[in-house]
Design a protein around this motif. Sequence first.
Motif, PDB file in Angstrom:
ATOM      1  N   ASP A   1      -3.232  -9.636  17.169  1.00 15.95           N
ATOM      2  CA  ASP A   1      -4.351 -10.456  16.350  1.00 15.95           C
ATOM      3  C   ASP A   1      -2.506 -10.924  15.829  1.00 15.95           C
ATOM      4  O   ASP A   1      -2.789 -11.716  15.119  1.00 15.95           O
ATOM      5  N   ILE A   2      -1.627 -10.037  15.932  1.00 14.12           N
ATOM      6  CA  ILE A   2      -0.208  -9.998  15.640  1.00 14.12           C
ATOM      7  C   ILE A   2       0.230 -11.531  16.610  1.00 14.12           C
ATOM      8  O   ILE A   2       0.978 -12.597  16.224  1.00 14.12           O
ATOM      9  N   ARG A   3      -0.300 -11.374  18.066  1.00 13.08           N
ATOM     10  CA  ARG A   3      -0.035 -12.803  18.634  1.00 13.08           C
ATOM     11  C   ARG A   3      -0.726 -13.781  18.132  1.00 13.08           C
ATOM     12  O   ARG A   3      -0.311 -15.045  18.661  1.00 13.08           O
ATOM     13  N   GLN A   4      -1.967 -13.922  17.580  1.00 11.52           N
ATOM     14  CA  GLN A   4      -2.285 -14.821  16.775  1.00 11.52           C
ATOM     15  C   GLN A   4      -2.044 -15.648  15.290  1.00 11.52           C
ATOM     16  O   GLN A   4      -2.278 -16.011  14.537  1.00 11.52           O
ATOM     17  N   GLY A   5      -1.190 -14.410  15.106  1.00 11.38           N
ATOM     18  CA  GLY A   5      -0.681 -15.288  13.917  1.00 11.38           C
ATOM     19  C   GLY A   5      -0.690 -14.563  12.969  1.00 11.38           C
ATOM     20  O   GLY A   5      -0.113 -14.314  11.851  1.00 11.38           O
ATOM     21  N   ALA A   6      -1.000 -13.142  12.495  1.00 10.66           N
ATOM     22  CA  ALA A   6      -1.034 -12.651  11.620  1.00 10.66           C
ATOM     23  C   ALA A   6       0.405 -11.784  11.701  1.00 10.66           C
ATOM     24  O   ALA A   6       1.322 -11.144  13.046  1.00 10.66           O
ATOM     25  N   THR A   7       0.853 -11.073  10.118  1.00 13.58           N
ATOM     26  CA  THR A   7       1.685 -11.035   9.979  1.00 13.58           C
ATOM     27  C   THR A   7       1.630  -8.623  10.029  1.00 13.58           C
ATOM     28  O   THR A   7       1.498  -8.265  10.336  1.00 13.58           O
ATOM     29  N   ALA A   8       3.309  -8.701  11.181  1.00 15.64           N
ATOM     30  CA  ALA A   8       2.816  -7.045  11.676  1.00 15.64           C
ATOM     31  C   ALA A   8       3.012  -5.999  10.697  1.00 15.64           C
ATOM     32  O   ALA A   8       4.181  -6.347  10.045  1.00 15.64           O
ATOM     33  N   ILE A   9       2.502  -5.178  11.055  1.00 16.76           N
ATOM     34  CA  ILE A   9       1.937  -3.855   9.913  1.00 16.76           C
ATOM     35  C   ILE A   9       2.056  -2.640  11.085  1.00 16.76           C
ATOM     36  O   ILE A   9       1.046  -3.286  12.329  1.00 16.76           O
ATOM     37  N   ASP A  10       2.208  -1.514  10.347  1.00 13.82           N
ATOM     38  CA  ASP A  10       2.044  -0.266  11.080  1.00 13.82           C
ATOM     39  C   ASP A  10       0.647  -0.251  11.231  1.00 13.82           C
ATOM     40  O   ASP A  10      -0.324  -0.711   9.790  1.00 13.82           O
ATOM     41  N   GLN A  11       0.131   0.719  12.274  1.00 14.01           N
ATOM     42  CA  GLN A  11      -1.553   1.071  12.185  1.00 14.01           C
ATOM     43  C   GLN A  11      -2.087   2.344  11.008  1.00 14.01           C
ATOM     44  O   GLN A  11      -2.261   2.361  10.845  1.00 14.01           O
ATOM     45  N   ASP A  12      -0.447   2.922  10.236  1.00 18.63           N
ATOM     46  CA  ASP A  12      -1.145   3.957   9.027  1.00 18.63           C
ATOM     47  C   ASP A  12      -0.635   3.351   8.061  1.00 18.63           C
ATOM     48  O   ASP A  12      -0.245   3.919   6.905  1.00 18.63           O
ATOM     49  N   PHE A  13       0.010   1.831   8.055  1.00 22.94           N
ATOM     50  CA  PHE A  13      -0.073   1.749   7.255  1.00 22.94           C
ATOM     51  C   PHE A  13      -0.814   1.305   5.393  1.00 22.94           C
ATOM     52  O   PHE A  13      -0.217   1.496   4.464  1.00 22.94           O
ATOM     53  N   ILE A  14      -2.096   1.133   5.476  1.00 28.97           N
ATOM     54  CA  ILE A  14      -2.761   1.147   4.254  1.00 28.97           C
ATOM     55  C   ILE A  14      -2.499   2.757   4.386  1.00 28.97           C
ATOM     56  O   ILE A  14      -3.261   3.826   4.623  1.00 28.97           O
TER      57      ILE A  14
ATOM     58  N   SER B   1       0.575  -1.109   0.253  1.00 30.05           N
ATOM     59  CA  SER B   1       0.166   0.126   0.272  1.00 30.05           C
ATOM     60  C   SER B   1       0.811   1.477  -0.391  1.00 30.05           C
ATOM     61  O   SER B   1       1.738   1.257   0.960  1.00 30.05           O
ATOM     62  N   GLY B   2       0.534   2.013  -0.907  1.00 30.52           N
ATOM     63  CA  GLY B   2       1.962   3.076  -0.820  1.00 30.52           C
ATOM     64  C   GLY B   2       2.887   2.599  -0.705  1.00 30.52           C
ATOM     65  O   GLY B   2       3.501   1.681  -1.659  1.00 30.52           O
ATOM     66  N   PRO B   3       3.624   3.124  -0.273  1.00 29.18           N
ATOM     67  CA  PRO B   3       5.484   2.889   0.070  1.00 29.18           C
ATOM     68  C   PRO B   3       5.196   1.798   1.004  1.00 29.18           C
ATOM     69  O   PRO B   3       6.322   1.279   0.842  1.00 29.18           O
ATOM     70  N   ASN B   4       4.532   1.255   1.026  1.00 31.41           N
ATOM     71  CA  ASN B   4       4.493   0.129   3.007  1.00 31.41           C
ATOM     72  C   ASN B   4       4.430  -1.318   1.651  1.00 31.41           C
ATOM     73  O   ASN B   4       2.984  -1.442   1.402  1.00 31.41           O
ATOM     74  N   THR B   5       5.371  -2.472   1.987  1.00 24.90           N
ATOM     75  CA  THR B   5       5.174  -3.654   1.966  1.00 24.90           C
ATOM     76  C   THR B   5       5.131  -4.391   3.136  1.00 24.90           C
ATOM     77  O   THR B   5       6.108  -3.820   3.615  1.00 24.90           O
ATOM     78  N   ALA B   6       4.629  -5.125   3.453  1.00 26.53           N
ATOM     79  CA  ALA B   6       5.254  -6.549   4.012  1.00 26.53           C
ATOM     80  C   ALA B   6       4.742  -7.186   3.012  1.00 26.53           C
ATOM     81  O   ALA B   6       4.074  -8.189   2.843  1.00 26.53           O
ATOM     82  N   GLN B   7       5.653  -8.930   4.097  1.00 25.92           N
ATOM     83  CA  GLN B   7       5.555 -10.066   3.767  1.00 25.92           C
ATOM     84  C   GLN B   7       5.679 -10.966   3.995  1.00 25.92           C
ATOM     85  O   GLN B   7       6.123 -10.764   5.990  1.00 25.92           O
ATOM     86  N   SER B   8       4.181 -12.363   4.587  1.00 25.12           N
ATOM     87  CA  SER B   8       4.223 -12.470   5.343  1.00 25.12           C
ATOM     88  C   SER B   8       5.057 -14.084   5.702  1.00 25.12           C
ATOM     89  O   SER B   8       5.555 -14.198   4.147  1.00 25.12           O
ATOM     90  N   PRO B   9       5.214 -14.856   6.163  1.00 26.66           N
ATOM     91  CA  PRO B   9       6.300 -16.247   6.025  1.00 26.66           C
ATOM     92  C   PRO B   9       5.581 -17.215   5.366  1.00 26.66           C
ATOM     93  O   PRO B   9       4.361 -17.111   4.961  1.00 26.66           O
TER      94      PRO B   9
END
Length: 126
Positions: A86-99, A59-67
């Motif tokens: 949700d991160i503790r439950q397995g979600a890949t962490a992104i910043d709150q303003d990622f999108i 999203s915009g300049p932000n990129t995240a990749q899951s395992p």
Amino acid sequence: MKINQALAHALATAALASFSLGAAAQSLEVKCETRSDRSKASVDGRNLASGNYSAVLVSGPNTAQSPYEATRGDEAEFDFDSNRRDIRQGATAIDQDFIVNNRATGRLLDAAGNVVAQRSVKCRRN
């Protein structure tokens, strides 16, 4: 003439078979949501060949990749979230303003890192 008819029939059968396979080709669903204090998204692949897959969220300049994860049946599902629970439950962490600008693109990568499906969507805003 019979050879030409047989060849034409074989080609038509092959074309129909490939069309049938295409109808069952992999699909990708991307959902995303923004809040004043949170970004979250899911990238879900369906009708996949067995194997290991990873999802990339952009999203915009932000990129995240899951395992990488193995398929379950013919599906692979990936969550991205800025919420710690949700991160503790397995979600890949992104910043709150990622999108950015309420838009995101999800990509599904096979084990070799090839993009096998991609979809861009407008995100829901709460």
